[in-house]
Every structure is written in structure tokens, then in C-alpha cells.
Design an enzyme around this catalytic site. Structure first.
Site, mmCIF file in Angstrom:
data_model
loop_
_atom_site.group_PDB
_atom_site.id
_atom_site.type_symbol
_atom_site.label_atom_id
_atom_site.label_comp_id
_atom_site.label_asym_id
_atom_site.label_seq_id
_atom_site.Cartn_x
_atom_site.Cartn_y
_atom_site.Cartn_z
ATOM 1 N N ARG A 20 -6.688 -14.214 8.466
ATOM 2 C CA ARG A 20 -7.308 -13.020 7.892
ATOM 3 C C ARG A 20 -6.577 -11.769 8.374
ATOM 4 O O ARG A 20 -5.862 -11.786 9.379
ATOM 5 C CB ARG A 20 -8.782 -12.941 8.282
ATOM 6 C CG ARG A 20 -9.628 -14.065 7.683
ATOM 7 C CD ARG A 20 -9.758 -13.901 6.175
ATOM 8 N NE ARG A 20 -10.585 -14.958 5.589
ATOM 9 C CZ ARG A 20 -10.131 -16.102 5.127
ATOM 10 N NH1 ARG A 20 -8.822 -16.364 5.180
ATOM 11 N NH2 ARG A 20 -10.939 -16.990 4.588
ATOM 12 N N TYR A 66 -6.190 4.791 9.215
ATOM 13 C CA TYR A 66 -6.244 6.164 9.710
ATOM 14 C C TYR A 66 -6.981 6.327 11.024
ATOM 15 O O TYR A 66 -6.905 7.397 11.645
ATOM 16 C CB TYR A 66 -6.867 7.068 8.637
ATOM 17 C CG TYR A 66 -6.017 7.192 7.401
ATOM 18 C CD1 TYR A 66 -4.767 7.790 7.454
ATOM 19 C CD2 TYR A 66 -6.453 6.686 6.181
ATOM 20 C CE1 TYR A 66 -3.964 7.898 6.329
ATOM 21 C CE2 TYR A 66 -5.662 6.778 5.045
ATOM 22 C CZ TYR A 66 -4.423 7.392 5.119
ATOM 23 O OH TYR A 66 -3.633 7.496 4.002
ATOM 24 N N GLY A 69 1.354 14.125 8.163
ATOM 25 C CA GLY A 69 0.104 13.522 8.601
ATOM 26 C C GLY A 69 -0.444 14.204 9.837
ATOM 27 O O GLY A 69 0.301 14.676 10.694
ATOM 28 N N ASP A 93 4.062 7.806 15.286
ATOM 29 C CA ASP A 93 5.112 6.795 15.147
ATOM 30 C C ASP A 93 6.170 6.884 16.246
ATOM 31 O O ASP A 93 6.950 5.946 16.434
ATOM 32 C CB ASP A 93 5.809 6.922 13.789
ATOM 33 C CG ASP A 93 4.895 6.552 12.637
ATOM 34 O OD1 ASP A 93 4.010 5.702 12.833
ATOM 35 O OD2 ASP A 93 5.052 7.130 11.550
ATOM 36 N N GLY A 103 6.356 15.783 12.055
ATOM 37 C CA GLY A 103 7.212 14.644 12.308
ATOM 38 C C GLY A 103 8.590 14.804 11.704
ATOM 39 O O GLY A 103 9.107 15.913 11.558
ATOM 40 N N ASN A 104 9.165 13.682 11.272
ATOM 41 C CA ASN A 104 10.534 13.694 10.769
ATOM 42 C C ASN A 104 10.697 14.584 9.543
ATOM 43 O O ASN A 104 11.616 15.402 9.467
ATOM 44 C CB ASN A 104 10.978 12.268 10.455
ATOM 45 C CG ASN A 104 12.371 12.203 9.888
ATOM 46 O OD1 ASN A 104 12.552 12.192 8.679
ATOM 47 N ND2 ASN A 104 13.379 12.198 10.756
ATOM 48 N N GLY A 105 9.803 14.421 8.571
ATOM 49 C CA GLY A 105 9.906 15.209 7.351
ATOM 50 C C GLY A 105 9.728 16.691 7.594
ATOM 51 O O GLY A 105 10.462 17.524 7.047
ATOM 52 N N ARG A 115 -4.764 7.692 13.920
ATOM 53 C CA ARG A 115 -4.333 9.071 14.103
ATOM 54 C C ARG A 115 -5.496 10.062 14.023
ATOM 55 O O ARG A 115 -5.296 11.274 14.009
ATOM 56 C CB ARG A 115 -3.251 9.442 13.094
ATOM 57 C CG ARG A 115 -3.698 9.595 11.664
ATOM 58 C CD ARG A 115 -2.492 9.866 10.784
ATOM 59 N NE ARG A 115 -2.868 10.425 9.496
ATOM 60 C CZ ARG A 115 -2.131 10.351 8.402
ATOM 61 N NH1 ARG A 115 -0.969 9.706 8.458
ATOM 62 N NH2 ARG A 115 -2.516 10.891 7.283
#
Length: 360
Positions: free
Chosen positions: A278, A284, A16, A141, A116-118, A287
Site C-alpha cells: 500500500r 504538503y 512553495g 528539498d 528555492g531554485n526557481g 512543508r
């Protein structure tokens, strides 16, 4: 100008997008050129571009315009070359073989992967496969192990906080309970920090399974006292029943949900306490847009430090920040794990001290 064996470097962004990516890219390229005479090759669309040799020379980019630009000038994707690899239909090459060809064709001495992590998990696998790789920590995150902060996090906190504060006016005017869904699929750092900053009445996190009855009792009391209530809900928040499920059953249960967690919480809560509830999903927005100054400075610091890592041959490392200082963390310790919120986290404890409910 200092000498180094690393002359030409490839750069990619994966996963992302997040505020600060362009600032980090700019800092790496400017510092690398000024200090070491390095040349940089941009790789489009993450690991997809690395496999397909979708590259360009970065020397003609307007680097000054990148410092506060959102998104990524390189483009991104979520392709993972080591996950279920299959030969390319045109070349017949496996992803790793395609990557080797790209590095060879562009005469790349090293590769910098921002993500990130991936992304950094893949970077670790590439290093194990014999490639000169370093990683940079990007994610709103803030869940990358080995670094206290990742760029993008502070900007996302501000956006999420402002979103909660804006929604508060509607909650107060209509005497409603409002569930504000915040990004955070596996961990709740963003939900926790934004919830505390916006003075939410309750915060629901992936790390703390919620009991709808306990949550309902707390929220009902809040409404009776102040006329409305605000819940900051991480998209990965789980209830007590889900906490008992195995990984496969949990995934199956989530896939069968007609809407996201925020909507489910609102429905459960309205049924529990009978008060109109509600949901608003910030999505999005958190970010996107320009990075805030804090993230620009952090990304610039990390990006410039990456040039030193390259020059010194510090491969297989994540350029991290700990105790306010740049450190190198082995990618092998980062790969495949996430940094969850511990129960003794100071911000979490502060939230409890302030009377914020976590549904437990």
C-alpha cells in the site's frame, strides 16, 4: 546606527511555502531597522505582486508573532517573469517593465527574494537586468547549489520521519509492505534523510534508478524476516527504463501516469513478489505548520545576515551557509541547477552500510 545607501528594501517570497520563511523575513526587517534604519516594503504573492505593484509597508507588522509562524505572511506564487513573457493586458508593459515601475513607485533601493531554485534563478536574471537583488535559500528539498543547508529542510525531515514511523505501526499490524511517498521531485535529500532517520528498509531516490526485481528480492527477504517492510520513496524516484529516456520523453511518460510514483512502485512491487503493498503520500504536511527550532535559528541567522549584505552592496548574491558560516554565493552559479546527492555522500554511504536497499 550604521549608515548605508540602501534605505528602502522590497521583500518577496516565491515558489512553495516552507517552514522558516516568516522567521527569515522577521530577522531581515528587525536587523535592517535596528542596525541601519532601513525601511521595508512587502510584496504580495511573489513575482506576481512585483509585476503588479501589489505592495504594503511592513512597519506595522507584529514581527514577534512571525518567529515561529508557518507559511509566509507575504503570500506566494509560482509566476516566472522571464518565462514566456507577454505584455500586461491593462498596462501593455512586459513583466520586467512592470517590475521596474514597481521599484520606481516604491523607491526601492534593493530587492530580497526568498525562495528555492526557481526563485533564485529569477533573482539572478533580475540582477543581470540591472536590479539590486539578493537571494535567500528556502526549500525543504535542500537542493540549492552553493549552500550546505536551506531553511525548511530540517523541519520537513522531522515531519517526514514521524510520518514514516506512524505508518510503520500499520505495516507491522497488517503484515504489509508500505510505500511512503516523500517530497523531492528532482533530488532525494529529504527522502534520504527521513528514510535513514526512520530506519526504512528501502529508499528510492531520483539520483539512483531502481530495478524492481532487485528491490523485490530485498523487500521479500525483509518481510520474511520481520513480517513487514517500509519503503521511503521520493516523488521523483525513477526506474531503470525511465533513466534511459530523454527529458521530453520522460516528461511525457510522467504526465501519462494515472497516479504518483509511490502508487506505481506499490503496484510493481506487489506484482513482483505477491505481497500486499500500500501507499501513503505525506504531501504538503512536510512543508506546512510551524518550523522546528533548528530552522528558526537558521532562518533568523540568514535573514539577519541579509541586512548586512544589503548595507554593504553585496548584490547578485545568495546568502548561504557553509561550514557553519555565512557566505555570499553568486546567484549566477545557483541559477538553473540543482544540488543532487553524490554517490559519495556520507549519509548515503551510511545508509548502504546499514543495509538499506536503494533498488540498484
Amino acid at each position: 546606527m550604521k549608515t548605508t545607501a540602501v534605505k528602502t528594501v522590497g521583500i518577496l517570497t516565491s515558489g512553495g511555502d516552507a517552514p522558516g520563511l516568516n522567521a527569515a523575513i522577521r530577522a531581515l526587517c528587525v536587523a535592517g531597522k535596528n542596525k541601519y534604519g532601513m525601511k521595508f516594503i512587502g510584496i504580495r504573492n511573489g513575482y506576481r505582486g512585483l509585476i503588479d505593484n501589489d505592495t504594503f509597508k511592513m512597519d506595522k507588522l507584529d514581527f514577534d508573532s512571525l518567529v515561529n509562524a508557518g507559511g509566509t505572511c507575504l503570500g506566494t506564487s509560482r509566476v516566472k517573469p522571464f518565462k514566456n513573457p507577454v505584455p500586461d493586458p491593462k498596462t501593455g508593459l512586459l513583466p520586467v517593465e512592470g517590475i521596474k515601475e514597481t521599484l520606481k513607485k516604491n523607491k526601492l533601493d534593493a530587492l530580497v527574494c526568498l525562495g528555492g531554485n526557481g526563485t533564485n534563478t529569477t533573482a539572478s536574471l533580475l540582477y543581470e537586468a540591472g536590479f539590486n537583488v539578493i537571494g535567500l535559500p528556502k526549500t525543504i528539498d535542500n537542493d540549492i547549489v552553493g549552500t550546505e543547508e536551506s531553511f525548511g529542510f530540517q523541519t520537513a525531515i522531522q515531519v517526514a520521519t514521524e510520518g514514516i514511523e506512524a505508518i510503520r505501526t500499520t505495516a507491522r499490524s497488517h503484515h504489509r509492505v508500505m510505500v511512503v511517498e516523500i517530497m523531492g521531485h528532482k533530488v532525494g535529500w529529504l527522502g534520504l534523510y527521513a528514510g535513514v532517520a526512520a530506519n526504512a528498509d528501502a529508499i528510492l531516490l531520483p539520483e539512483i534508478p531502481y530495478d524492481i526485481k532487485k528491490l523485490g528480492k530485498n523487500i521479500k527477504a525483509k518481510v520474511e524476516n520481520q513480517g513487514y517492510a517500509i519503503i521511503a520513496c521520493s516523488e521523483g524516484a525513477i526506474n531503470l527504463e525511465e533513466a534511459k529516456l530523454g527529458k521530453k520523453d520522460f516528461k511525457k511518460a510522467r504526465e501519462s501516469m494515472p497516479q504518483s510514483v509511490g502508487f506505481r512502485v506499490a503496484k510493481e512491487l506487489e506484482a513482483e513478489i505477491g505481497i500486499e503493498t500500500r501507499t501513503s503520500v505525506l504531501g504538503y504536511l512536510q512543508r506546512g505548520g510551524q518550523p522546528k527550532p533548528y530552522d528558526i535559528v537558521l532562518a533568523t541567522t540568514i535573514g539577519a545576515a541579509a541586512a548586512d549584505f544589503l548595507a554593504e552592496g553585496e548584490f547578485g548574491k545568495l546568502v548561504a551557509i557553509n561550514g557553519g558560516r555565512i557566505t555570499g554565493v553568486p546567484l549566477s552559479t545557483v541559477a538553473g541547477v540543482v544540488k543532487a546527492i553524490p554517490e559519495d555522500d556520507p549519509v548515503l554511504q551510511t545508509a548502504r552500510d546499514m543495509g538499506i536497499c536503494f533498488g540498484d
